[in-house]
Enzyme design. Sequence first.
Site, PDB file in Angstrom:
ATOM      1  N   LYS A 180      52.900 -22.974   9.305  1.00  0.00           N
ATOM      2  CA  LYS A 180      52.248 -24.121   9.337  1.00  0.00           C
ATOM      3  C   LYS A 180      52.496 -25.413  10.147  1.00  0.00           C
ATOM      4  O   LYS A 180      51.668 -25.711   9.999  1.00  0.00           O
ATOM      5  CB  LYS A 180      51.676 -24.082   7.578  1.00  0.00           C
ATOM      6  N   ASP A 227      54.282 -25.948   3.305  1.00  0.00           N
ATOM      7  CA  ASP A 227      54.258 -24.911   2.474  1.00  0.00           C
ATOM      8  C   ASP A 227      54.086 -23.555   3.088  1.00  0.00           C
ATOM      9  O   ASP A 227      53.962 -23.901   4.498  1.00  0.00           O
ATOM     10  CB  ASP A 227      53.643 -24.682   0.877  1.00  0.00           C
ATOM     11  N   GLY A 235      43.391 -23.210   0.375  1.00  0.00           N
ATOM     12  CA  GLY A 235      44.734 -24.671  -0.279  1.00  0.00           C
ATOM     13  C   GLY A 235      46.018 -24.141   0.275  1.00  0.00           C
ATOM     14  O   GLY A 235      46.279 -23.307   1.115  1.00  0.00           O
ATOM     15  N   THR A 236      46.229 -25.570   0.216  1.00  0.00           N
ATOM     16  CA  THR A 236      47.528 -25.618   1.056  1.00  0.00           C
ATOM     17  C   THR A 236      48.222 -26.936   0.496  1.00  0.00           C
ATOM     18  O   THR A 236      47.529 -27.660   0.102  1.00  0.00           O
ATOM     19  CB  THR A 236      47.986 -25.424   2.332  1.00  0.00           C
ATOM     20  N   THR A 237      49.557 -26.914   1.365  1.00  0.00           N
ATOM     21  CA  THR A 237      50.399 -28.585   0.926  1.00  0.00           C
ATOM     22  C   THR A 237      50.462 -28.292   2.353  1.00  0.00           C
ATOM     23  O   THR A 237      51.721 -27.926   2.701  1.00  0.00           O
ATOM     24  CB  THR A 237      50.914 -28.578  -0.150  1.00  0.00           C
TER      25      THR A 237
END
Length: 279
Positions: free
Chosen positions: A95, A79, A62-64
């Site tokens: 990231k 993030d 998961g990430t944004t």
Amino acid sequence: MAADIDFSFLDDPEFGLPSYFKPKQDPMEEFNTLLTQEVPPIREFSGKDSEEAKKLFKFAKGTTTLAFVFQGGILIAVDARATMGSFIGSQKVKKVIEINDYLLGTMAGGAADCYYWENNLARVCKLYELKNGERPNVGGAAQILSQMLGQYRGYGLSVGTMIAGWDHKGPGLYFVDNDGMCLKGNRFSVGSGSIFAYGVLDSHYRWDMTLDEAVELGRRAIYHAGHRDAMSGGVVRIYHVHAGGWTNIIQAEDLMNIHRQRDAEKGIEFLDDEVTFNS
């Protein structure tokens, strides 16, 4: 005085651990049994599109990450949380991968896959520049990455990246994934928190934003994603891609600080488990 103490009880076989802690058989006998057991044959890994591949490469991730084009160039906001299943591995993962002075890539999916292939893209872009005397344009770089990943379609790679940069045509923003798909667009968000980020972007995005407004929009979108998505969080990093290259505007701002700031603006004050409203 110590010489007069009788330590003979230490030689008693019953001294030490209670009997229920003692092994039921000789440890060496058990060890020899394990050594003489027949080793089961190793099955050959069948590779592409196999059930083994699907099980081995079923990541809990998961990430944004998000990026959008506006009148001042391209804004990238990400993030920094890395998760290992339901556990938080790190809150400060970078990231955004700096491919060259005019090209950036984002990281969503498997961190190792994104890092390896985008750094490989940086190598190929540098070789192209040395051979041709000019950098590849943004679309060309995205196509190179797309073709590299497309060769390994079905082998379990996990990559969802945005390639953003500036060339002779102006700003360029592309989405590339592990199946080799390559899409050009003006707004993208990738990761488990992207649904929350898209909600903010769709509500407040404008082409004619100033740089400060664009930074605040990216900051707000990452904050809302981190607040609602358990797999996103940590700090927010913001980059601005422009005609002169790219600039790291926010290196690392804690999302909890943004949360406290927004609560203060609303007049909400948190005291342990109690919530009070300022008059």
